[in-house]
Design an enzyme around this catalytic site. Sequence first.
Site, PDB file in Angstrom:
ATOM      1  N   ASP A 223      42.374  11.002 -90.463  1.00  0.00           N
ATOM      2  CA  ASP A 223      43.151  11.974 -91.652  1.00  0.00           C
ATOM      3  C   ASP A 223      44.360  12.369 -91.831  1.00  0.00           C
ATOM      4  O   ASP A 223      44.844  13.341 -92.361  1.00  0.00           O
ATOM      5  CB  ASP A 223      42.494  13.895 -91.291  1.00  0.00           C
ATOM      6  CG  ASP A 223      42.378  13.690 -89.997  1.00  0.00           C
ATOM      7  OD1 ASP A 223      42.928  13.212 -89.209  1.00  0.00           O
ATOM      8  OD2 ASP A 223      41.562  14.630 -89.402  1.00  0.00           O
TER       9      ASP A 223
ATOM     10  N   GLU B   8      36.892   6.266 -89.630  1.00  0.00           N
ATOM     11  CA  GLU B   8      36.078   7.974 -89.508  1.00  0.00           C
ATOM     12  C   GLU B   8      36.057   8.396 -90.887  1.00  0.00           C
ATOM     13  O   GLU B   8      36.953   9.896 -91.190  1.00  0.00           O
ATOM     14  CB  GLU B   8      37.242   8.511 -88.430  1.00  0.00           C
ATOM     15  CG  GLU B   8      36.571  10.106 -87.681  1.00  0.00           C
ATOM     16  CD  GLU B   8      37.731  10.105 -86.535  1.00  0.00           C
ATOM     17  OE1 GLU B   8      38.860  10.764 -87.830  1.00  0.00           O
ATOM     18  OE2 GLU B   8      37.381   9.972 -85.804  1.00  0.00           O
TER      19      GLU B   8
ATOM     20  N   GLU C 131      44.997  17.598 -93.364  1.00  0.00           N
ATOM     21  CA  GLU C 131      44.227  16.590 -92.908  1.00  0.00           C
ATOM     22  C   GLU C 131      42.620  16.454 -94.177  1.00  0.00           C
ATOM     23  O   GLU C 131      42.620  15.424 -94.503  1.00  0.00           O
ATOM     24  CB  GLU C 131      43.677  16.550 -91.956  1.00  0.00           C
ATOM     25  CG  GLU C 131      44.881  16.204 -90.286  1.00  0.00           C
ATOM     26  CD  GLU C 131      45.527  17.474 -90.365  1.00  0.00           C
ATOM     27  OE1 GLU C 131      45.353  18.974 -90.594  1.00  0.00           O
ATOM     28  OE2 GLU C 131      46.835  17.212 -90.051  1.00  0.00           O
TER      29      GLU C 131
ATOM     30  N   HIS D 228      48.040  21.686 -81.770  1.00  0.00           N
ATOM     31  CA  HIS D 228      48.664  21.626 -82.501  1.00  0.00           C
ATOM     32  C   HIS D 228      48.886  21.514 -83.887  1.00  0.00           C
ATOM     33  O   HIS D 228      49.510  20.971 -84.802  1.00  0.00           O
ATOM     34  CB  HIS D 228      49.242  19.949 -82.240  1.00  0.00           C
ATOM     35  CG  HIS D 228      48.224  19.073 -82.350  1.00  0.00           C
ATOM     36  ND1 HIS D 228      47.672  19.042 -83.911  1.00  0.00           N
ATOM     37  CD2 HIS D 228      47.271  18.547 -81.958  1.00  0.00           C
ATOM     38  CE1 HIS D 228      46.735  17.483 -84.108  1.00  0.00           C
ATOM     39  NE2 HIS D 228      46.250  17.563 -82.811  1.00  0.00           N
TER      40      HIS D 228
ATOM     41  N   ARG E 212      48.778  22.372 -87.745  1.00  0.00           N
ATOM     42  CA  ARG E 212      50.252  22.758 -89.056  1.00  0.00           C
ATOM     43  C   ARG E 212      49.538  24.118 -89.554  1.00  0.00           C
ATOM     44  O   ARG E 212      50.295  25.038 -89.880  1.00  0.00           O
ATOM     45  CB  ARG E 212      50.208  21.563 -90.040  1.00  0.00           C
ATOM     46  CG  ARG E 212      51.138  20.626 -89.859  1.00  0.00           C
ATOM     47  CD  ARG E 212      51.724  19.962 -91.255  1.00  0.00           C
ATOM     48  NE  ARG E 212      52.461  19.733 -91.471  1.00  0.00           N
ATOM     49  CZ  ARG E 212      53.381  18.464 -90.354  1.00  0.00           C
ATOM     50  NH1 ARG E 212      52.449  18.191 -89.297  1.00  0.00           N
ATOM     51  NH2 ARG E 212      54.144  17.950 -90.342  1.00  0.00           N
TER      52      ARG E 212
ATOM     53  N   HIS F 197      51.697  19.508 -76.920  1.00  0.00           N
ATOM     54  CA  HIS F 197      52.451  18.326 -78.120  1.00  0.00           C
ATOM     55  C   HIS F 197      53.452  18.252 -78.261  1.00  0.00           C
ATOM     56  O   HIS F 197      53.998  19.393 -77.860  1.00  0.00           O
ATOM     57  CB  HIS F 197      51.228  18.783 -79.528  1.00  0.00           C
ATOM     58  CG  HIS F 197      51.546  18.392 -80.161  1.00  0.00           C
ATOM     59  ND1 HIS F 197      52.474  17.669 -81.496  1.00  0.00           N
ATOM     60  CD2 HIS F 197      50.083  17.045 -80.895  1.00  0.00           C
ATOM     61  CE1 HIS F 197      51.888  16.653 -82.020  1.00  0.00           C
ATOM     62  NE2 HIS F 197      51.267  16.176 -82.035  1.00  0.00           N
TER      63      HIS F 197
HETATM   64  C1  UD1 Z   1      49.922  14.854 -87.036  1.00  0.00           C
HETATM   65  C2  UD1 Z   1      49.172  14.100 -88.115  1.00  0.00           C
HETATM   66  C3  UD1 Z   1      47.906  15.287 -87.660  1.00  0.00           C
HETATM   67  C4  UD1 Z   1      46.927  14.547 -86.173  1.00  0.00           C
HETATM   68  C5  UD1 Z   1      48.345  14.709 -85.095  1.00  0.00           C
HETATM   69  C6  UD1 Z   1      48.043  14.692 -83.953  1.00  0.00           C
HETATM   70  C7  UD1 Z   1      50.094  14.546 -89.794  1.00  0.00           C
HETATM   71  C8  UD1 Z   1      50.429  15.310 -91.237  1.00  0.00           C
HETATM   72  N1  UD1 Z   1      49.777  15.130 -89.175  1.00  0.00           N
HETATM   73  O1  UD1 Z   1      50.616  15.880 -86.490  1.00  0.00           O
HETATM   74  O2  UD1 Z   1      46.698  15.160 -88.942  1.00  0.00           O
HETATM   75  O3  UD1 Z   1      46.405  15.521 -86.113  1.00  0.00           O
HETATM   76  O4  UD1 Z   1      49.684  14.152 -85.437  1.00  0.00           O
HETATM   77  O5  UD1 Z   1      49.313  14.663 -82.724  1.00  0.00           O
HETATM   78  O6  UD1 Z   1      49.879  13.473 -90.465  1.00  0.00           O
HETATM   79  N2  UD1 Z   1      56.809  14.678 -82.149  1.00  0.00           N
HETATM   80  C9  UD1 Z   1      57.532  13.554 -81.559  1.00  0.00           C
HETATM   81  N3  UD1 Z   1      57.418  12.478 -80.877  1.00  0.00           N
HETATM   82  C10 UD1 Z   1      56.245  12.113 -80.129  1.00  0.00           C
HETATM   83  C11 UD1 Z   1      55.630  12.802 -81.926  1.00  0.00           C
HETATM   84  C12 UD1 Z   1      55.874  14.385 -82.420  1.00  0.00           C
HETATM   85  O7  UD1 Z   1      59.101  14.751 -80.904  1.00  0.00           O
HETATM   86  O8  UD1 Z   1      55.462  11.232 -80.608  1.00  0.00           O
HETATM   87  C13 UD1 Z   1      57.236  15.719 -82.711  1.00  0.00           C
HETATM   88  C14 UD1 Z   1      58.829  15.809 -84.084  1.00  0.00           C
HETATM   89  O9  UD1 Z   1      59.405  16.574 -84.213  1.00  0.00           O
HETATM   90  C15 UD1 Z   1      57.505  15.167 -85.253  1.00  0.00           C
HETATM   91  C16 UD1 Z   1      56.581  16.656 -85.103  1.00  0.00           C
HETATM   92  O10 UD1 Z   1      56.827  16.336 -83.965  1.00  0.00           O
HETATM   93  O11 UD1 Z   1      58.597  15.323 -86.659  1.00  0.00           O
HETATM   94  C17 UD1 Z   1      55.357  16.418 -86.115  1.00  0.00           C
HETATM   95  O12 UD1 Z   1      54.979  14.795 -85.765  1.00  0.00           O
HETATM   96  P1  UD1 Z   1      53.304  14.869 -87.498  1.00  0.00           P
HETATM   97  O13 UD1 Z   1      52.920  13.860 -87.453  1.00  0.00           O
HETATM   98  O14 UD1 Z   1      54.882  15.071 -88.767  1.00  0.00           O
HETATM   99  O15 UD1 Z   1      53.049  16.217 -87.471  1.00  0.00           O
HETATM  100  P2  UD1 Z   1      51.786  16.122 -86.197  1.00  0.00           P
HETATM  101  O16 UD1 Z   1      51.510  17.802 -86.159  1.00  0.00           O
HETATM  102  O17 UD1 Z   1      52.123  16.092 -84.731  1.00  0.00           O
HETATM  103  N1  UDP Z   2      44.784  12.438 -75.814  1.00  0.00           N
HETATM  104  C1  UDP Z   2      45.928  11.713 -74.824  1.00  0.00           C
HETATM  105  N2  UDP Z   2      46.788  12.950 -73.956  1.00  0.00           N
HETATM  106  C2  UDP Z   2      47.317  14.225 -73.768  1.00  0.00           C
HETATM  107  C3  UDP Z   2      46.250  14.839 -75.685  1.00  0.00           C
HETATM  108  C4  UDP Z   2      45.050  14.244 -75.768  1.00  0.00           C
HETATM  109  O1  UDP Z   2      45.861  10.814 -74.009  1.00  0.00           O
HETATM  110  O2  UDP Z   2      48.182  14.423 -73.454  1.00  0.00           O
HETATM  111  C5  UDP Z   2      44.144  11.951 -76.538  1.00  0.00           C
HETATM  112  C6  UDP Z   2      43.316  12.700 -76.914  1.00  0.00           C
HETATM  113  O3  UDP Z   2      41.808  12.186 -75.657  1.00  0.00           O
HETATM  114  C7  UDP Z   2      42.439  12.200 -78.080  1.00  0.00           C
HETATM  115  C8  UDP Z   2      43.536  11.796 -79.068  1.00  0.00           C
HETATM  116  O4  UDP Z   2      44.713  12.024 -78.178  1.00  0.00           O
HETATM  117  O5  UDP Z   2      41.813  11.198 -77.993  1.00  0.00           O
HETATM  118  C9  UDP Z   2      43.937  13.473 -79.339  1.00  0.00           C
HETATM  119  O6  UDP Z   2      45.066  13.585 -80.335  1.00  0.00           O
HETATM  120  P1  UDP Z   2      45.330  14.856 -80.662  1.00  0.00           P
HETATM  121  O7  UDP Z   2      44.865  16.020 -80.032  1.00  0.00           O
HETATM  122  O8  UDP Z   2      47.260  14.310 -81.344  1.00  0.00           O
HETATM  123  O9  UDP Z   2      45.175  14.907 -82.395  1.00  0.00           O
HETATM  124  P2  UDP Z   2      43.720  15.068 -83.276  1.00  0.00           P
HETATM  125  O10 UDP Z   2      42.423  14.450 -82.335  1.00  0.00           O
HETATM  126  O11 UDP Z   2      43.831  16.556 -83.188  1.00  0.00           O
HETATM  127  O12 UDP Z   2      44.602  14.109 -84.709  1.00  0.00           O
END
Ligand code: UD1
Ligand code: UDP
Length: 378
Positions: A100, A122, A136, A215, A217, A248
């Site tokens: 998603d 999924e 999502e 994490h 939004r 996160h």
């Molecule tokens: C994204 C997904 C969310 C998912 C989550 C898993 C969207 C809109 N959101 O949310 O569905 O549950 O990932 O974690 O698709 N950042 C870093 N390094 C990283 C990752 C993120 O610095 O490796 C920071 C950056 O500043 C980035 C921000 O996090 O701009 C947000 O990342 P983004 O992928 O837009 O949103 P998530 O909240 O991570």
């Molecule tokens: N996870 C990980 N390291 C962490 C936190 C989570 O490997 O420090 C794994 C966790 O086991 C799960 C996935 O990341 O499989 C969940 O990711 P996240 O919470 O970022 O996204 P969501 O599932 O909410 O989309």
Amino acid sequence: MAVPGSTLLFIFGTRPEAIKLAPLIREFRERPDVKVLVCVTAQHREMLDQVLSFFEITPDYDLNIMTKNQTLFDVTVVGLKALEEVLTHSKADLVFVQGDTTTSFIGALAAYYKKIKVAHIEAGLRSGNKYSPFPEEMNRVLASHLADFHFTPTRQSVGNLERENIKAHLYKVGNTVIDALFLGLDLINRQNESAFTKYFPGVQLQKRIVLITGHRRESFGGPFEDICHAIRDVAEKFKEVEFVYPVHLNPNVQEPVNRILMGLTNVHLIAPLDYPPFIWLMNKSYVVLTDSGGLQEEAPALGKPVLVMREVTERKEGIDAGTAKLVGTDRTVIVEELTRLLSDEGAYQIMAKAVNPYGDGTACKQIADLVMKILPKG
Ligand code: UD1
Ligand code: UDP
């Protein structure tokens, strides 16, 4: 059989998509009749690379789109445009997207624009509220309507798709997260404890542990601050319990978490963990407090009570089974519910039961077998 050399292109961008697609990529790599290509948008960077490295996946295309504090527009526009060239170059016969995220949605959309068939992994989860989880829920709805093949985890998700009149090529196979979890647990069982304890210096691992992630939004701002205050309240009350929070990297998460939770001796704010030590810690935890989708699937399989910090969830199976409970983002409610689990053994035992509504670890094999039948005949 599939046409020899049919090309499968996996498009993903974030940590959870990588975890849930990695075992499937591995499964397809063992099939001689297909060529497997991997494209990462790198909507995430460090958190994605952690997973790629553990599962030994080197992307064929890396769009490297992540920017600090990116908006939904950034990811959508930059990612979609970059995918155009990948789809032209890769000559993919079938594109795989997972879940998603915005990468899943634009991956499906880009493939559709190129008239390439889409397999959605999924598929079929629904909260029924297009603003929660945001964005999502809508990403998932849109991906479903763009996709040609729908691999769903549970009966409920099949029903959700059927209600939207999506009835063809609908396959219930379980969630590939369980395949990944079993791989992780297998590795853990073959290694010494010290391979994992080293990730947690300063954490008193013999004590009860509350594992926290968050994490979403839709919670940013006030609700996220309330979550942090609730954690602080409980940590101050239960000094004998350790609270471990791999934070996160989103700045909207980092800032309030560090501001509100820094400085408590029993609260450990650590960097995102590699997948195996994360699973190891979850398995050792007493309670999981989270808003994550993946954790709502993994924790029930490990018999860990999960308090879900959301108003609604698209993962209702864990709630129905009694291992997970929705607590929202209200400070008082989170404090009450966490306090209950930490102080009432009876209430704890009712939730601490291993149920695994999400599959038996064979989802990837089932998907690969089905896809080999679906692909055009030679
Ligand atoms: C994204 C997904 C969310 C998912 C989550 C898993 C969207 C809109 N959101 O949310 O569905 O549950 O990932 O974690 O698709 N950042 C870093 N390094 C990283 C990752 C993120 O610095 O490796 C920071 C950056 O500043 C980035 C921000 O996090 O701009 C947000 O990342 P983004 O992928 O837009 O949103 P998530 O909240 O991570
Ligand atoms: N996870 C990980 N390291 C962490 C936190 C989570 O490997 O420090 C794994 C966790 O086991 C799960 C996935 O990341 O499989 C969940 O990711 P996240 O919470 O970022 O996204 P969501 O599932 O909410 O989309």
